[in-house]
Design an enzyme around this catalytic site. Structure first.
Site, PDB file in Angstrom:
ATOM      1  N   LYS A  20       0.836  -1.204   0.000  1.00  0.00           N
ATOM      2  CA  LYS A  20       0.000   0.000   0.000  1.00  0.00           C
ATOM      3  C   LYS A  20       0.871   1.254   0.000  1.00  0.00           C
ATOM      4  O   LYS A  20       0.489   2.293  -0.529  1.00  0.00           O
ATOM      5  CB  LYS A  20      -0.930  -0.002   1.213  1.00  0.00           C
ATOM      6  CG  LYS A  20      -2.051  -1.039   1.125  1.00  0.00           C
ATOM      7  CD  LYS A  20      -3.087  -0.801   2.204  1.00  0.00           C
ATOM      8  CE  LYS A  20      -3.955  -2.016   2.448  1.00  0.00           C
ATOM      9  NZ  LYS A  20      -4.871  -2.329   1.353  1.00  0.00           N
ATOM     10  N   LYS A  27      -2.536   1.193   8.833  1.00  0.00           N
ATOM     11  CA  LYS A  27      -2.765   0.099   7.880  1.00  0.00           C
ATOM     12  C   LYS A  27      -1.481  -0.676   7.661  1.00  0.00           C
ATOM     13  O   LYS A  27      -0.416  -0.068   7.492  1.00  0.00           O
ATOM     14  CB  LYS A  27      -3.192   0.643   6.515  1.00  0.00           C
ATOM     15  CG  LYS A  27      -4.584   1.206   6.448  1.00  0.00           C
ATOM     16  CD  LYS A  27      -4.915   1.507   4.981  1.00  0.00           C
ATOM     17  CE  LYS A  27      -6.307   2.076   4.861  1.00  0.00           C
ATOM     18  NZ  LYS A  27      -6.650   2.355   3.445  1.00  0.00           N
ATOM     19  N   GLY A  35      -8.011  -7.652   2.041  1.00  0.00           N
ATOM     20  CA  GLY A  35      -9.216  -8.355   2.485  1.00  0.00           C
ATOM     21  C   GLY A  35      -9.774  -7.785   3.777  1.00  0.00           C
ATOM     22  O   GLY A  35     -10.394  -8.485   4.559  1.00  0.00           O
ATOM     23  N   GLY A  36      -9.549  -6.482   4.014  1.00  0.00           N
ATOM     24  CA  GLY A  36     -10.082  -5.845   5.218  1.00  0.00           C
ATOM     25  C   GLY A  36      -9.274  -6.156   6.466  1.00  0.00           C
ATOM     26  O   GLY A  36      -9.627  -5.721   7.557  1.00  0.00           O
ATOM     27  N   HIS A  38     -17.293   3.832  -0.361  1.00  0.00           N
ATOM     28  CA  HIS A  38     -16.280   3.087  -1.110  1.00  0.00           C
ATOM     29  C   HIS A  38     -16.713   3.015  -2.571  1.00  0.00           C
ATOM     30  O   HIS A  38     -17.764   2.462  -2.894  1.00  0.00           O
ATOM     31  CB  HIS A  38     -16.124   1.672  -0.541  1.00  0.00           C
ATOM     32  CG  HIS A  38     -15.156   0.827  -1.328  1.00  0.00           C
ATOM     33  ND1 HIS A  38     -13.949   0.414  -0.831  1.00  0.00           N
ATOM     34  CD2 HIS A  38     -15.228   0.344  -2.597  1.00  0.00           C
ATOM     35  CE1 HIS A  38     -13.314  -0.292  -1.762  1.00  0.00           C
ATOM     36  NE2 HIS A  38     -14.066  -0.355  -2.840  1.00  0.00           N
ATOM     37  N   GLU A  86      -9.360   1.321  -6.167  1.00  0.00           N
ATOM     38  CA  GLU A  86     -10.322   1.635  -5.107  1.00  0.00           C
ATOM     39  C   GLU A  86     -10.121   3.059  -4.579  1.00  0.00           C
ATOM     40  O   GLU A  86      -8.979   3.513  -4.428  1.00  0.00           O
ATOM     41  CB  GLU A  86     -10.180   0.641  -3.950  1.00  0.00           C
ATOM     42  CG  GLU A  86     -10.480  -0.798  -4.355  1.00  0.00           C
ATOM     43  CD  GLU A  86     -10.596  -1.735  -3.159  1.00  0.00           C
ATOM     44  OE1 GLU A  86     -11.371  -2.705  -3.255  1.00  0.00           O
ATOM     45  OE2 GLU A  86      -9.899  -1.515  -2.138  1.00  0.00           O
ATOM     46  N   ARG A 136      -6.275  -8.175  -9.516  1.00  0.00           N
ATOM     47  CA  ARG A 136      -6.916  -9.476  -9.738  1.00  0.00           C
ATOM     48  C   ARG A 136      -8.368  -9.234 -10.102  1.00  0.00           C
ATOM     49  O   ARG A 136      -8.848  -8.109 -10.072  1.00  0.00           O
ATOM     50  CB  ARG A 136      -6.870 -10.282  -8.440  1.00  0.00           C
ATOM     51  CG  ARG A 136      -7.497  -9.477  -7.290  1.00  0.00           C
ATOM     52  CD  ARG A 136      -7.636 -10.273  -6.029  1.00  0.00           C
ATOM     53  NE  ARG A 136      -7.708  -9.419  -4.863  1.00  0.00           N
ATOM     54  CZ  ARG A 136      -8.826  -8.954  -4.328  1.00  0.00           C
ATOM     55  NH1 ARG A 136      -9.987  -9.245  -4.876  1.00  0.00           N
ATOM     56  NH2 ARG A 136      -8.798  -8.186  -3.256  1.00  0.00           N
TER      57      ARG A 136
HETATM   58  P1  ADP Z   1     -12.778  -7.731  -3.196  1.00  0.00           P
HETATM   59  O1  ADP Z   1     -11.998  -6.470  -2.972  1.00  0.00           O
HETATM   60  O2  ADP Z   1     -12.528  -8.456  -4.455  1.00  0.00           O
HETATM   61  O3  ADP Z   1     -14.188  -7.601  -2.848  1.00  0.00           O
HETATM   62  P2  ADP Z   1     -11.869  -8.671  -0.725  1.00  0.00           P
HETATM   63  O4  ADP Z   1     -10.906  -7.549  -0.490  1.00  0.00           O
HETATM   64  O5  ADP Z   1     -13.063  -8.785   0.122  1.00  0.00           O
HETATM   65  O6  ADP Z   1     -12.243  -8.737  -2.231  1.00  0.00           O
HETATM   66  O7  ADP Z   1     -11.062 -10.026  -0.709  1.00  0.00           O
HETATM   67  C1  ADP Z   1     -11.432 -11.087  -1.545  1.00  0.00           C
HETATM   68  C2  ADP Z   1     -10.945 -12.352  -0.977  1.00  0.00           C
HETATM   69  O8  ADP Z   1      -9.553 -12.355  -0.914  1.00  0.00           O
HETATM   70  C3  ADP Z   1     -11.417 -12.623   0.402  1.00  0.00           C
HETATM   71  O9  ADP Z   1     -11.621 -13.996   0.503  1.00  0.00           O
HETATM   72  C4  ADP Z   1     -10.271 -12.141   1.261  1.00  0.00           C
HETATM   73  O10 ADP Z   1     -10.297 -12.833   2.489  1.00  0.00           O
HETATM   74  C5  ADP Z   1      -9.113 -12.496   0.407  1.00  0.00           C
HETATM   75  N1  ADP Z   1      -7.959 -11.602   0.494  1.00  0.00           N
HETATM   76  C6  ADP Z   1      -7.798 -10.448  -0.158  1.00  0.00           C
HETATM   77  N2  ADP Z   1      -6.602  -9.933   0.059  1.00  0.00           N
HETATM   78  C7  ADP Z   1      -5.967 -10.764   0.884  1.00  0.00           C
HETATM   79  C8  ADP Z   1      -4.654 -10.789   1.473  1.00  0.00           C
HETATM   80  N3  ADP Z   1      -3.758  -9.845   1.257  1.00  0.00           N
HETATM   81  N4  ADP Z   1      -4.351 -11.804   2.278  1.00  0.00           N
HETATM   82  C9  ADP Z   1      -5.240 -12.778   2.496  1.00  0.00           C
HETATM   83  N5  ADP Z   1      -6.462 -12.828   1.954  1.00  0.00           N
HETATM   84  C10 ADP Z   1      -6.832 -11.839   1.165  1.00  0.00           C
HETATM   85  P1  ADP Z   2      -7.950  -3.772   1.945  1.00  0.00           P
HETATM   86  O1  ADP Z   2      -6.673  -4.009   1.250  1.00  0.00           O
HETATM   87  O2  ADP Z   2      -8.073  -4.536   3.197  1.00  0.00           O
HETATM   88  O3  ADP Z   2      -9.118  -3.905   1.041  1.00  0.00           O
HETATM   89  P2  ADP Z   2      -8.399  -0.898   1.818  1.00  0.00           P
HETATM   90  O4  ADP Z   2      -7.350   0.139   1.959  1.00  0.00           O
HETATM   91  O5  ADP Z   2      -8.950  -1.128   0.468  1.00  0.00           O
HETATM   92  O6  ADP Z   2      -7.857  -2.245   2.427  1.00  0.00           O
HETATM   93  O7  ADP Z   2      -9.586  -0.535   2.800  1.00  0.00           O
HETATM   94  C1  ADP Z   2     -10.653  -1.391   3.027  1.00  0.00           C
HETATM   95  C2  ADP Z   2     -11.859  -0.600   3.516  1.00  0.00           C
HETATM   96  O8  ADP Z   2     -11.552   0.137   4.697  1.00  0.00           O
HETATM   97  C3  ADP Z   2     -12.335   0.452   2.542  1.00  0.00           C
HETATM   98  O9  ADP Z   2     -13.253  -0.080   1.639  1.00  0.00           O
HETATM   99  C4  ADP Z   2     -12.971   1.479   3.446  1.00  0.00           C
HETATM  100  O10 ADP Z   2     -14.293   1.115   3.764  1.00  0.00           O
HETATM  101  C5  ADP Z   2     -12.159   1.403   4.690  1.00  0.00           C
HETATM  102  N1  ADP Z   2     -11.106   2.437   4.685  1.00  0.00           N
HETATM  103  C6  ADP Z   2      -9.876   2.335   4.167  1.00  0.00           C
HETATM  104  N2  ADP Z   2      -9.175   3.465   4.335  1.00  0.00           N
HETATM  105  C7  ADP Z   2      -9.991   4.319   4.978  1.00  0.00           C
HETATM  106  C8  ADP Z   2      -9.847   5.657   5.454  1.00  0.00           C
HETATM  107  N3  ADP Z   2      -8.712   6.331   5.306  1.00  0.00           N
HETATM  108  N4  ADP Z   2     -10.896   6.217   6.093  1.00  0.00           N
HETATM  109  C9  ADP Z   2     -12.038   5.536   6.264  1.00  0.00           C
HETATM  110  N5  ADP Z   2     -12.236   4.279   5.847  1.00  0.00           N
HETATM  111  C10 ADP Z   2     -11.221   3.669   5.203  1.00  0.00           C
HETATM  112 MG    MG Z   3      -9.486  -2.811  -0.625  1.00  0.00          MG
END
Ligand code: ADP
Ligand code: ADP
Ligand code: MG
Length: 674
Positions: free
Chosen positions: A116, A158, A164-165, A208, A275, A294
């Site tokens: 990131k 972060k 994946g949250g 989002h 995103e 992906r």
């Molecule tokens: P999308 O952004 O496609 O909606 P998510 O962020 O919810 O997907 O993740 C999709 C799937 O990939 C989920 O099953 C999540 O648990 C998994 N996943 C995504 N990124 C990672 C990661 N860095 N490490 C482990 N699992 C991940």
């Molecule tokens: P991941 O790789 O786990 O998907 P993201 O950076 O895409 O991580 O963030 C996942 C979710 O967390 C976003 O969809 C958003 O809802 C929340 N989020 C991320 N960054 C922020 C932020 N700076 N402020 C508020 N919410 C955030």
């Molecule tokens: Mg994300």
């Protein structure tokens, strides 16, 4: 096009990829762990290879075994799906070393976007606005604390390698910062093998939004519009849609432009998603978040609105073909909404629901509904992988129509035995606030304690299970034969009154009680005034139709497990019951008596309400009076259809068990259920 493709994934996405392959004439190779031998993705593939034990780190995360499986099965390419190895360098490197095509973007894009920190620097360099924060190399706690104070609270720590949250922590004030930083670091190292973190200002009311990109290996790059994924729980998406509702065109255009700029800077050459978070309080400012290199879980809503098969485009691009369409030719129509159906109980803090399915059926030919599922009737939900079972996708001309379709899909996709978040999804879709501007706080604002209690729905399940129980007594079909004990069908002129006590296995709530009266070879159920139940034993368990005047008929599927538990399913909700019965009365000969022309107190208590007077007509099941006992109210229902002859009690009377309350004069025999 490839002749044979290996899919390095499981569940719905593996099945989804195979669907495109079948249409394109590409042979498929599934890989599976020891827990997935009988899984749907294995059953649907042309070939399958076992790659290890149940745990993902011994199977789906083993690039070496996946490559060996590809070589052994003669697959020319590997599609990684999402999650698992999809964004890891291990698999793409192993593919390159073995002359296998990786269906995904170039290595540099995956590498840069896997961090990131790197991806934000790259986005900034491309002139895209990022969430204000800190993403420099100095990772000393003191520097991070100083930066945190500069950014202000609340903020997010972060994990640079997170996804994946996972790997995110919200910090509300400076006092907690260093403690939470240490925790975040440890987690980041343990989960992602990289302890670097970045800091971001926490956007308080975030939406989002994301843009689907698609590139080819010849320099072609297009966007396929935006998706909104603001309905989230703990940073994970729950419901997604395309287009985004209430999004000004100018903002949408700036999102596409930013996404393309980032894509060009990376020479992006496959499916990817950029995103953003948009500050709903400052409507027009999208901030870049990250790029997922992906296919995304929610890609289906883009497919339903553009008519493009993204998996096909991924395969063509990986083969070196140019993109099938230019930007100008790509248009979007209608609306699509996707719900993620998870094996979890939102009623109980989203705990996991595991075990074998007892029944599974996808609705056939439902207009405007697409179901992407990894389940079949023999599936078992195990704790080894993530909880998403299926996606229900609705599409239509308008958002309203798409909502109607996705609701129908959720109501009709039958998953028995394992509990899901289906009822919560339906409640979200019904909420008027779902039509307003959505933010990621939607669930905590509207459903802080999980789904809202639905008394009627619970009562419907209770009655249906009672009716099925009764049917199991009347019809000694093999499926019910394990249930012994008293039979409900007595010789003409004999009958019984039985109380069923039902406990919702996954709730700490009170037992539900239903009374059953049998007579003359049939039975009647009392417990919900005005509701009629008719149970039919089928080859596939028991279907109970519940009818209530002025309302739609509801069908509830009920079956009993080998452990003697009762499972009910209706309209997206699955429940589990323990049922006990107690014979209250045997009714003796004399046909009028056997239909019980009187109502007696089923328990000692105080009469709190009398709804009928002598001379009034009643229909079996109508509420007659309410009895209060131990601070609970029990409504007693008319045992038959006829006339009220005499009411023996008034409000305030204390009555004892078995005391005569009301006498009836039967008219016209009425069997509510047969
Ligand atoms: P999308 O952004 O496609 O909606 P998510 O962020 O919810 O997907 O993740 C999709 C799937 O990939 C989920 O099953 C999540 O648990 C998994 N996943 C995504 N990124 C990672 C990661 N860095 N490490 C482990 N699992 C991940
Ligand atoms: P991941 O790789 O786990 O998907 P993201 O950076 O895409 O991580 O963030 C996942 C979710 O967390 C976003 O969809 C958003 O809802 C929340 N989020 C991320 N960054 C922020 C932020 N700076 N402020 C508020 N919410 C955030
Ligand atoms: Mg994300």
């Amino acid at each position: 096009m490839f002749k044979r493709l290996l899919i390095a994934n499981r569940g719905e996405i593996a099945c989804r990829i195979m669907r495109s392959c079948r249409r394109l004439g590409v042979e498929t190779v599934a890989v599976h762990s020891s827990a997935d031998v009988t899984s749907r993705h294995v059953a649907e593939a042309d070939y399958s290879v076992a790659i290890g034990e149940a745990s993902a780190s011994d199977s789906y995360l083993r690039a070496d075994r996946i490559i060996a499986a590809a070589l052994a099965s003669g697959a020319q390419a590997i599609h990684p799906g999402y999650g698992f190895l999809s964004e890891k360098l291990d698999l793409i490197d192993a593919c390159q070393a073995n002359g296998i095509t990786f269906v995904g973007p170039n290595r540099r894009a995956i590498n840069t976007m896997g961090s990131k920190i790197e991806s934000k620097r790259m986005a900034r360099a491309a002139g895209v606005l990022c969430v204000p924060g800190y993403d420099e190399d100095d990772q000393s706690p003191q520097r991070l604390l100083d930066e945190a104070q500069r950014i202000g609270f609340p903020l997010l720590i972060k994990a640079s390698g997170g996804g994946g949250g996972k790997g995110m922590r919200r910090v509300n004030g400076a006092a907690d910062f260093l403690t939470l930083l240490a925790l975040a670091r440890r987690e980041a190292l343990a989960s992602f093998g990289d302890e670097r973190v970045l800091l971001e200002k926490y956007i308080v009311n975030p939406r989002h939004l994301e843009v689907q990109l698609m590139g080819d290996r010849l320099g072609g790059l297009v966007h396929l519009f935006e998706r909104e994924c603001s309905i989230q729980r703990r940073f994970q998406k729950v419901i997604e849609e395309a287009p985004a509702n209430h999004l000004p065109t100018a903002v949408a255009n700036s999102l596409y432009e930013s996404a393309l700029r980032i894509g060009r800077a990376m020479n992006y050459d496959n499916a990817g998603t950029v995103e953003f978070v948009l500050d709903a309080d400052q409507g027009d400012r999208p901030y870049f978040l990250e790029v997922n290199t992906r296919l995304q879980v929610e890609h289906a809503v883009t497919e339903m609105t553009t008519g493009i098969d993204l998996v096909e485009w991924q395969l063509r691009s990986a083969c070196g073909e140019p993109l099938p369409m230019k930007q100008d030719a790509i248009t979007r129509q209608g609306w699509s909404i996707e719900c993620r159906l998870n094996a979890e109980e939102p009623e109980h803090d989203y705990r996991a629901s595991l075990g074998p399915l007892l029944g599974y059926a996808e609705p056939a030919r439902l207009a405007g509904v697409r179901i992407d599922s990894g389940l079949h009737a023999q599936s078992e939900v195990t704790p080894h992988y993530d909880s998403m079972l299926a996606k229900v996708i609705g599409f239509g001309h308008s958002r309203t129509q798409a909502i109607g379709h996705v609701r129908a899909g959720l109501e009709q996709l039958r998953i028995e035995g394992v509990r899901t978040n289906g009822a919560l999804l339906l409640q979200i879709l019904r909420l008027p606030a779902f039509d307003e501007v959505l933010t990621t706080r939607f669930l905590e604002q509207h459903f802080p304690d999980g789904p809202h209690a639905e008394v009627d729905v619970r009562r419907q399940h209770v009655l249906a299970v009672a009716a099925a129980w009764a049917a199991s007594q009347v019809v000694a079909a093999p499926v019910w034969s394990a249930l012994r004990g008293m039979r409900l069908t007595a010789p003409a002129g004999h009958g019984a009154r039985i109380e069923l006590r039902m406990r919702d296995v996954s709730a700490a709530s009170d037992n539900e009680a239903v009374r059953l009266l049998s007579a003359d070879g049939g039975y009647e159920l009392f417990g919900a005034p005005g509701l009629r139940a008719a149970a039919k034993l089928g080859t596939d368990g028991c279907v109970v139709r519940l009818t209530q005047t002025g309302q739609d008929t509801v069908s509830v599927h009920v079956r009993r497990s080998e452990q003697q538990r009762w499972f009910s399913w209706a309209q997206g909700r699955s429940m589990v019951w323990d049922v006990e019965h107690e014979l209250e009365h045997s009714l003796h000969a004399g046909s009028a008596e056997s239909r019980e022309a009187h109502l007696s107190a089923t328990l000692p208590g105080c009469i709190s309400e009398v709804m009928l007077q002598a001379g009034q007509r009643v229909v079996a099941g109508d509420p007659v009076l309410t009895l209060e006992a131990m601070k609970l109210y029990h409504t007693l229902a008319a045992p038959l259809t006829g006339l009220v002859q005499k009411v023996h009690v008034t409000v305030g009377d204390i009555v004892s068990h078995g005391q005569l309350l009301v006498e009836f004069e039967p008219q016209a025999v009425d069997t509510a259920a047969q």
